[in-house]
Design a protein around this motif. Structure first.
Motif, PDB file in Angstrom:
ATOM      1  N   GLY A 135       5.189   6.260  -8.725  1.00  0.00           N
ATOM      2  CA  GLY A 135       6.323   7.160  -8.894  1.00  0.00           C
ATOM      3  C   GLY A 135       6.232   7.938 -10.190  1.00  0.00           C
ATOM      4  O   GLY A 135       6.429   9.153 -10.221  1.00  0.00           O
ATOM      5  N   GLN A 151       6.518   7.134   3.875  1.00  0.00           N
ATOM      6  CA  GLN A 151       7.666   6.232   3.843  1.00  0.00           C
ATOM      7  C   GLN A 151       7.453   5.023   4.747  1.00  0.00           C
ATOM      8  O   GLN A 151       8.223   4.072   4.702  1.00  0.00           O
ATOM      9  N   MET A 186      -1.497  10.240   7.271  1.00  0.00           N
ATOM     10  CA  MET A 186      -2.076  10.879   6.078  1.00  0.00           C
ATOM     11  C   MET A 186      -3.561  10.553   5.974  1.00  0.00           C
ATOM     12  O   MET A 186      -4.375  11.421   5.664  1.00  0.00           O
ATOM     13  N   LYS A 223       4.963  -4.619  -4.570  1.00  0.00           N
ATOM     14  CA  LYS A 223       5.360  -3.268  -4.175  1.00  0.00           C
ATOM     15  C   LYS A 223       6.181  -2.555  -5.254  1.00  0.00           C
ATOM     16  O   LYS A 223       5.934  -1.395  -5.564  1.00  0.00           O
ATOM     17  N   ASP A 224       7.133  -3.291  -5.835  1.00  0.00           N
ATOM     18  CA  ASP A 224       7.985  -2.661  -6.846  1.00  0.00           C
ATOM     19  C   ASP A 224       7.157  -2.149  -8.014  1.00  0.00           C
ATOM     20  O   ASP A 224       7.370  -1.046  -8.520  1.00  0.00           O
ATOM     21  N   LEU A 275       3.420  10.525  -9.978  1.00  0.00           N
ATOM     22  CA  LEU A 275       3.746  11.687  -9.152  1.00  0.00           C
ATOM     23  C   LEU A 275       4.726  12.606  -9.873  1.00  0.00           C
ATOM     24  O   LEU A 275       4.596  13.832  -9.828  1.00  0.00           O
ATOM     25  N   GLU A 276       5.688  11.991 -10.548  1.00  0.00           N
ATOM     26  CA  GLU A 276       6.647  12.812 -11.292  1.00  0.00           C
ATOM     27  C   GLU A 276       5.967  13.624 -12.381  1.00  0.00           C
ATOM     28  O   GLU A 276       6.219  14.809 -12.560  1.00  0.00           O
ATOM     29  N   MET A 281       3.991  16.475 -10.914  1.00  0.00           N
ATOM     30  CA  MET A 281       4.846  17.575 -10.465  1.00  0.00           C
ATOM     31  C   MET A 281       5.397  18.357 -11.642  1.00  0.00           C
ATOM     32  O   MET A 281       5.410  19.585 -11.651  1.00  0.00           O
ATOM     33  N   GLU A 282       5.866  17.601 -12.632  1.00  0.00           N
ATOM     34  CA  GLU A 282       6.514  18.276 -13.764  1.00  0.00           C
ATOM     35  C   GLU A 282       5.532  19.117 -14.565  1.00  0.00           C
ATOM     36  O   GLU A 282       5.878  20.166 -15.094  1.00  0.00           O
ATOM     37  N   VAL A 316       0.849  -1.190   0.000  1.00  0.00           N
ATOM     38  CA  VAL A 316       0.000   0.000   0.000  1.00  0.00           C
ATOM     39  C   VAL A 316       0.887   1.244   0.000  1.00  0.00           C
ATOM     40  O   VAL A 316       1.837   1.325   0.771  1.00  0.00           O
ATOM     41  N   PRO A 354       2.035  17.451   5.926  1.00  0.00           N
ATOM     42  CA  PRO A 354       3.154  16.830   5.216  1.00  0.00           C
ATOM     43  C   PRO A 354       3.768  17.787   4.194  1.00  0.00           C
ATOM     44  O   PRO A 354       4.811  17.501   3.635  1.00  0.00           O
ATOM     45  N   ASP A 390       3.091  20.509  -4.763  1.00  0.00           N
ATOM     46  CA  ASP A 390       3.944  19.902  -3.741  1.00  0.00           C
ATOM     47  C   ASP A 390       3.258  18.601  -3.341  1.00  0.00           C
ATOM     48  O   ASP A 390       2.080  18.379  -3.646  1.00  0.00           O
ATOM     49  N   GLY A 391       3.996  17.768  -2.656  1.00  0.00           N
ATOM     50  CA  GLY A 391       3.402  16.513  -2.228  1.00  0.00           C
ATOM     51  C   GLY A 391       4.363  15.779  -1.336  1.00  0.00           C
ATOM     52  O   GLY A 391       5.529  16.143  -1.223  1.00  0.00           O
ATOM     53  N   ALA A 392       3.840  14.759  -0.668  1.00  0.00           N
ATOM     54  CA  ALA A 392       4.697  13.929   0.171  1.00  0.00           C
ATOM     55  C   ALA A 392       4.239  12.485   0.021  1.00  0.00           C
ATOM     56  O   ALA A 392       3.052  12.207  -0.122  1.00  0.00           O
ATOM     57  N   LEU A 393       5.219  11.594   0.017  1.00  0.00           N
ATOM     58  CA  LEU A 393       4.922  10.176  -0.146  1.00  0.00           C
ATOM     59  C   LEU A 393       5.244   9.489   1.180  1.00  0.00           C
ATOM     60  O   LEU A 393       6.359   9.623   1.691  1.00  0.00           O
TER      61      LEU A 393
END
Lengths: 254, 506
Positions: free
Chosen positions: B335, B354, B362, B327-328, B338-339, B342-343, B258, B309, B349-352
């Motif tokens: 990933g 960990q 969250m 998970k990978d 999110l990139e 953002m781009e 998750v 966050p 802004d954001g936070a992942l």
């Protein structure tokens, strides 16, 4: 002191929220298909290093994260980089690592990187050994300040408030030194997206224990790991007399 | 957890005012007498009955408070009797007797509803399902669980969780709400985007009808096309057709990986863009896409003592969650999403998260909103479905109307917060107005305006909260007359004396 280099140790452990189970072979806890994260005390260590830089600015010339363990330890290092470390060193090994081995590996890394300050979690939540920081200080011949709840660096001097049984103890030491973090030192930040993206581009070097000239084979043998006995369900008693009798005959506390 | 907090704080605030339209007591319903109490005592074990001295019992009326009032302390009845049967047979005997004697009954689960559907209006007998809380069976291969209606959602989730599965629904009140009530109200919640409606995941129901008939349809079949699917009628019937006593429900595999990220978004248009891209990039692993505005965030951070966050404030926040088995694979998908976000500047802004603790924090920022607003003041809650592009317009609209009315300009004014949050993926907005207390001069600014607005967009005046007492008079804004007429006919067929959850829904 003209600059401060900080080395931070981080360990990949089973996530603190996971309910651990003993594996079928009874040799340890089940780790396959289980969520792993950075050891929470190590998160605090990284956070403290980043806060020192935020406080002292350019004085903190570099924050280096180091992790010893299998390939996946790089994920933990990326987290440290996303939190603000500048570069990372992965001491890659699939061998089980005992605290003394880790302390030796870290001492070799320290000998190469020449940090002024090493910050480690006080213990990892998987083996709860609470030995690595102390052993590392011993191997390096540096002062140590463990269970830190406040860290102040002033010139070449370190002042640490420690959480001890009787309350708080303040110690002072000369740098270089080893600090281990306690829970209340700080609240680690979230890894922000821009920083996660930047972290992907930060350098991550991989070395082996052999490169560092350290023999990591375990010296201890785990005979057996078992779960604690299941808690018995509570009982509702009808009267004070019954309670007293049960405390006497069943609980044997009176 | 939220549930426990709610349970404790339930009656702390004397905010109650008679603001909702309370229908007059239906004189056809019998007032309880000692002979009725005799019957209940014969059928039920003594410890399962709460009765006040008014009906010859010995319970302190305070003990009945939690059954008479809802957790928002907005709706309050005056029941003198609470029955907490332990078996379906007991439920059947109670209902049969009440039906024959025209005694009104309100079935009650965890009493976490938001529309006054689970509390009595007058002196109805409260039929609480909380003592029916056993899992009856679990099939480890299909993941189908069959259980009593009074099982608490979170406990069920823990039960199936230990077996590698997860409940197909999840909501803030999970620590208190019961599966029977979830089904009876067709609860939605935060897993809706991924696992869909209870109309799909509920496979069978055991329902007791007012005449005591037990409809045993506790099927564990995924496929069963034999005639009318009667159980669907009870899903979302809000206790007005029968009392659900047992549920069989299919549970999906518990995801082993998750990921959760919280994003700061500059505009509502960008929220929609982010949602579109999230669906495109994360596809089958996308399990939640929630949004809330800065007003919500301010309240939740303050009351839950959480740290944002993100480094700065944003007009909107989005929580995106992926759940999968690898998970990978999920990391890579999320990933790249999110990139890209953002781009492109869609997200500023954001936070992942960990670790698991950050994931929980969250989620708390989203799930803690209702409770945090509740602590700020009296909360008017509207739960509406409208097409996503105009979903948030209503929030600014209502804020503007309140300002014009001079009710929402300075800190001395009665209205404190006008905010919106919800399940963007489901086109479901929770519009909340927090005032110092419930009061008519505030209410009349947006009622029935909200309903008219929703109707003009062909939306639903109740996306997931149900109708209950709160929206009974507004049903016409979402359903044509002919449909309401047929609902009435169905009600009359199952419950000819109208004893079940009267004054509600229709």
């Amino acid at each position: 002191m003209s600059s401060l280099r900080i080395l931070v140790g981080v360990k990949r452990v089973v996530d603190s929220a996971v309910k651990v189970r003993v594996n079928k072979a009874l040799t340890g806890v089940e780790t396959t298909n289980v969520k792993h994260s950075m050891n929470p005390f190590d998160e605090i260590a990284v956070e403290e290093a980043v806060r020192l830089r935020e406080k002292h600015g350019k004085l903190v010339s570099e924050i280096i994260a180091v992790s010893c363990g299998p390939t996946k330890a790089t994920e933990t290092l990326r987290t440290a980089l996303a939190m603000g470390a500048d570069r990372a060193i992965h001491v890659k090994t699939d061998s089980a690592l005992e605290p003394l081995s880790v302390a030796k590996l870290l001492s070799k890394v320290a000998a190469e990187e020449k940090p002024d300050l090493v910050i480690l979690g006080k213990q990892a939540i998987d083996d709860d050994a609470n030995q690595t920081g102390q052993m590392l200080a011993g191997l390096l011949g540096w002062p140590q300040a463990t269970f830190a709840s406040k860290v102040t660096v002033d010139g070449g001097a370190l002042e640490v408030v420690r959480e001890v049984d009787g309350g708080l103890e303040t110690v002072k030491a000369e740098l270089p030194a080893v600090v281990t973090t306690d829970l209340r030192l700080n609240e680690p930040r979230y890894a922000s997206l821009p920083n996660i993206m930047k972290a992907k581009k930060k350098p991550l070097k991989t070395v082996s224990p052999a490169d560092l000239g350290v023999e990591v084979a375990p010296r201890l043998q785990t005979i057996k790991v078992t779960e604690p006995p299941k808690r018995q369900g509570g009982k509702i008693v009808e009267s004070v007399d019954e309670l007293l009798s049960k405390l006497r005959t069943e609980a044997n506390v009176l | 957890m939220l549930g426990a907090i709610r349970a404790r704080s339930q009656f702390a605030r004397p905010l109650l005012l008679r603001l909702y339209h309370k229908p007059a007591r239906n004189a056809q319903f019998k007032k309880l007498t000692s002979s009725d109490m005799e019957f209940f005592k014969r059928v039920l074990p003594a410890e399962t009955i709460l009765a006040t001295p008014a009906v010859g019992g010995t319970s302190d009326p305070v003990e009945l408070e939690g059954f008479n009032a809802d957790w928002l302390n907005k709706y309050r009845g005056d029941s003198q009797v609470v029955l907490r049967p332990k078996t379906t047979a007991e439920v059947s005997q109670i209902l049969k007797y009440c039906n024959e004697n025209k005694i009104a009954v309100v079935p009650q689960g965890g009493n976490t509803g938001l529309v006054g559907g689970s509390v009595p209006v007058h002196d109805e007998v409260v039929l609480s399902l909380r003592n029916m809380n056993k899992v009856r069976s679990f099939d480890d291969i299909s993941g189908i669980v069959t259980c009593d209606a009074g099982c608490v959602l979170e406990e069920l989730d823990n039960y199936v969780g230990e077996r590698g599965y997860t409940m197909p629904l999840d909501l803030g009140a999970k620590g208190s709400c019961q599966i029977g009530g979830n089904v009876a109200t067709n609860a939605g919640g935060i897993r809706f985007l991924r696992y869909g409606t209870l109309h799909g995941s509920v496979l069978g129901l055991e329902v007791v009808l007012p005449d005591g008939t037990i409809l045993d349809n506790l099927s564990t079949l995924r496929k069963d096309n034999t005639g009318y699917d009667l159980k669907q009628l009870f899903i979302g019937s809000e206790g007005s057709l029968g009392v659900i006593t047992g549920v069989s429900i299919t549970t999906p595999q518990r995801p082993s990986a998750v990921n959760v990220a919280v994003l700061g978004v500059p505009s509502y248009a960008a929220v929609q863009d982010a949602f579109r891209l999230a669906r495109r990039r994360c596809g089958e692993v996308l399990s939640a896409f929630e949004f809330w505005d800065q007003s919500c965030m301010g309240a939740v951070l303050h009351h839950q003592q959480l740290k944002s966050p993100l480094a700065s404030e944003f007009p909107f926040y989005v929580l995106v969650e992926t759940s999968g088995s690898n998970k990978d694979h999920d990391d890579e998908k999320l990933g790249s999403l999110l990139e890209e976000l953002m781009e492109s500047g869609t997200v500023e802004d954001g936070a992942l998260a960990q670790d698991e603790q950050q994931i929980r924090r969250m989620w708390m920022m989203r799930e803690g909103i209702p409770e945090s607003l509740g602590k700020t003041g009296a909360t008017y809650k509207y739960d509406i479905s409208i097409p996503i592009p105009v979903l948030y317009d209503i929030v600014g609209d209502i804020a503007g109307k309140l300002k014009t009315a001079g009710l929402y300009q300075s800190s001395a004014d009665p209205v404190k917060i006008v905010c919106g949050y919800g399940h963007i993926g489901d086109g479901n907005l929770h519009l909340n107005v927090v005032a110092d207390k419930f009061q008519n001069r505030v209410t009349e600014v947006f009622e029935p305006y909200v309903y008219e607005w929703v109707a003009s967009h062909r939306g639903s005046i109740s996306a997931e909260h149900g109708v209950g007492l709160m929206k009974r008079d507004y049903l016409g804004y979402s359903k044509p007359k002919e449909m309401i007429d047929y609902m009435r006919r169905i009600k009359a067929m199952f419950d000819p004396n109208g004893i079940l959850n009267p004054y509600k829904v229709l």
